[in-house]
Design an enzyme around this catalytic site. Structure first.
Site, mmCIF file in Angstrom:
data_model
loop_
_atom_site.group_PDB
_atom_site.id
_atom_site.type_symbol
_atom_site.label_atom_id
_atom_site.label_comp_id
_atom_site.label_asym_id
_atom_site.label_seq_id
_atom_site.Cartn_x
_atom_site.Cartn_y
_atom_site.Cartn_z
ATOM 1 N N ASN A 9 40.135 39.349 43.267
ATOM 2 C CA ASN A 9 40.222 38.597 42.014
ATOM 3 C C ASN A 9 38.802 38.298 41.544
ATOM 4 O OD1 ASN A 9 40.682 36.787 39.958
ATOM 5 N ND2 ASN A 9 41.471 35.149 41.274
ATOM 6 N N LYS A 11 37.904 36.969 38.834
ATOM 7 C CA LYS A 11 37.812 35.764 37.998
ATOM 8 C C LYS A 11 36.945 36.064 36.772
ATOM 9 C CE LYS A 11 38.659 33.069 42.104
ATOM 10 N NZ LYS A 11 38.566 31.832 42.847
ATOM 11 N N HIS A 96 47.698 31.176 39.535
ATOM 12 C CA HIS A 96 46.497 30.910 40.319
ATOM 13 C C HIS A 96 46.130 29.436 40.154
ATOM 14 C CE1 HIS A 96 42.378 30.836 41.712
ATOM 15 N NE2 HIS A 96 42.656 31.943 42.377
ATOM 16 N N GLU A 98 43.493 27.938 39.688
ATOM 17 C CA GLU A 98 42.566 27.612 38.592
ATOM 18 C C GLU A 98 43.306 27.564 37.253
ATOM 19 O OE1 GLU A 98 39.733 30.639 39.660
ATOM 20 O OE2 GLU A 98 39.339 29.501 41.488
ATOM 21 N N GLU A 168 47.592 30.376 48.764
ATOM 22 C CA GLU A 168 46.180 30.048 48.580
ATOM 23 C C GLU A 168 46.000 28.538 48.607
ATOM 24 O OE1 GLU A 168 43.833 33.320 46.575
ATOM 25 O OE2 GLU A 168 44.744 32.197 44.935
ATOM 26 N N GLY A 174 37.062 29.155 47.311
ATOM 27 C CA GLY A 174 35.666 29.034 46.899
ATOM 28 C C GLY A 174 34.874 27.988 47.671
ATOM 29 N N SER A 214 38.618 31.782 50.664
ATOM 30 C CA SER A 214 37.417 32.018 51.469
ATOM 31 C C SER A 214 37.586 33.112 52.523
ATOM 32 C CB SER A 214 36.940 30.705 52.116
ATOM 33 O OG SER A 214 36.545 29.787 51.124
HETATM 34 P P1 PGA Z 1 37.782 32.789 47.250
HETATM 35 O O1 PGA Z 1 38.883 32.813 46.073
HETATM 36 O O2 PGA Z 1 38.014 34.006 48.087
HETATM 37 O O3 PGA Z 1 36.455 32.798 46.531
HETATM 38 O O4 PGA Z 1 38.004 31.526 48.014
HETATM 39 C C1 PGA Z 1 40.199 33.193 46.332
HETATM 40 C C2 PGA Z 1 41.007 33.111 45.076
HETATM 41 O O5 PGA Z 1 40.767 32.221 44.259
HETATM 42 O O6 PGA Z 1 41.922 33.934 44.856
#
Ligand code: PGA
Length: 258
Positions: A9, A11, A96, A98, A168, A174, A214
């Protein structure tokens, strides 16, 4: 065996030249030896060109990061699911954290998005997971169960089998703090049990459940060796070609040994 998937992803990252160079490098690196499906979720504006650059490889699927809950019409800025399938997109991320957090996407809205995606023959990658305070209060199972009820359990069994779930935990996204293999396995098994209780266990056994939060080349092996972890949704590490390839290879080598 359930389908194993490594999804990246991106983003809101990478400029056009970087995105194209990344896709080319990935196509070169992923060859016929790979038994995992690689999914890339670039920003909307790059989707069409990334589809063209990866379509020669049978190992790639391309995902949009979102789609509209509406079918068409006066919804400025939105992108409808049928538009995505019309340019060769196969997957779409839905829910997601976010999107839930910064765009106030509700469970009801996400249910509609999943419906629009399926109607357009897209495979939804439905993201669920608790935040830090919910985990601290030990309400993570309850939260995940509610997210499934709010947006997923209205589906017919035939539709459920077409979907992918991504667990997740928000506290792991992140942050550099991934869920441990034990935490991931425990929640993946719980999700599978919930789907089995609502539908049936053989259907639940067929659904790929990805872990996200992560994931790095260093922790991927431990996570992927968990029985109910069928791959990863990778954010930060999917922006570095070498790291992303290493995560793909980790899953591939586990599959080869198994
Ligand atoms: P990350 O993000 O691997 O940077 O933690 C995962 C995601 O948001 O799908």
């Amino acid at each position: 065996m359930r389908k194993k998937i490594i999804a990246g992803n991106w983003k809101m990252n990478l400029n056009y030249a970087e995105a194209m160079a990344f896709a080319d490098a990935l196509v070169d690196a992923v060859d016929e030896k790979v038994s995992v499906e690689v999914v890339l979720a670039p920003p909307f504006v790059y989707l069409h060109d990334i589809v063209s650059r990866t379509q020669s490889s049978p190992f790639f699927g391309i995902a949009a990061q979102d789609c509209s809950a509406q079918l068409k019409g006066a919804f400025t800025g939105e992108v409808a699911a049928p538009m995505l399938s019309s340019i060769g997109i196969e997957f779409v991320l839905i829910g997601h954290s976010e999107r839930r957090q910064y765009h106030n996407e509700s469970g009801n809205l996400l249910a509609q998005k999943i419906d629009r995606a399926l109607e357009a023959d897209l495979i939804p990658i439905f993201c669920i997971g608790e935040n830090k305070s919910e985990r601290d209060l030990s309400s993570h199972f309850e939260i995940v169960s509610q997210q499934l009820k709010d947006s997923f359990f209205h589906l017919d069994p035939a539709r459920v089998g077409e979907c992918i779930i991504a667990y997740e935990p928000v506290w792991a996204i992140g942050t550099g703090v991934n869920a441990s293999a034990g935490q991931a396995q425990e929640m993946h098994a719980f999700i599978r049990k919930e789907i089995g209780a609502k539908y049936d266990s053989s259907l639940a056994e067929r659904i790929s459940i990805l872990y996200g939060g992560s994931v790095t080349p260093a922790n991927a092996g431990d996570l992927f060796r968990c029985k109910d972890v069928d791959g990863a949704l990778v954010g930060g590490a999917s922006l570095k070609v070498a790291d992303f390839i290493s995560i793909i290879e980790t899953m591939n080598s586990i599959l080869t040994i198994a």
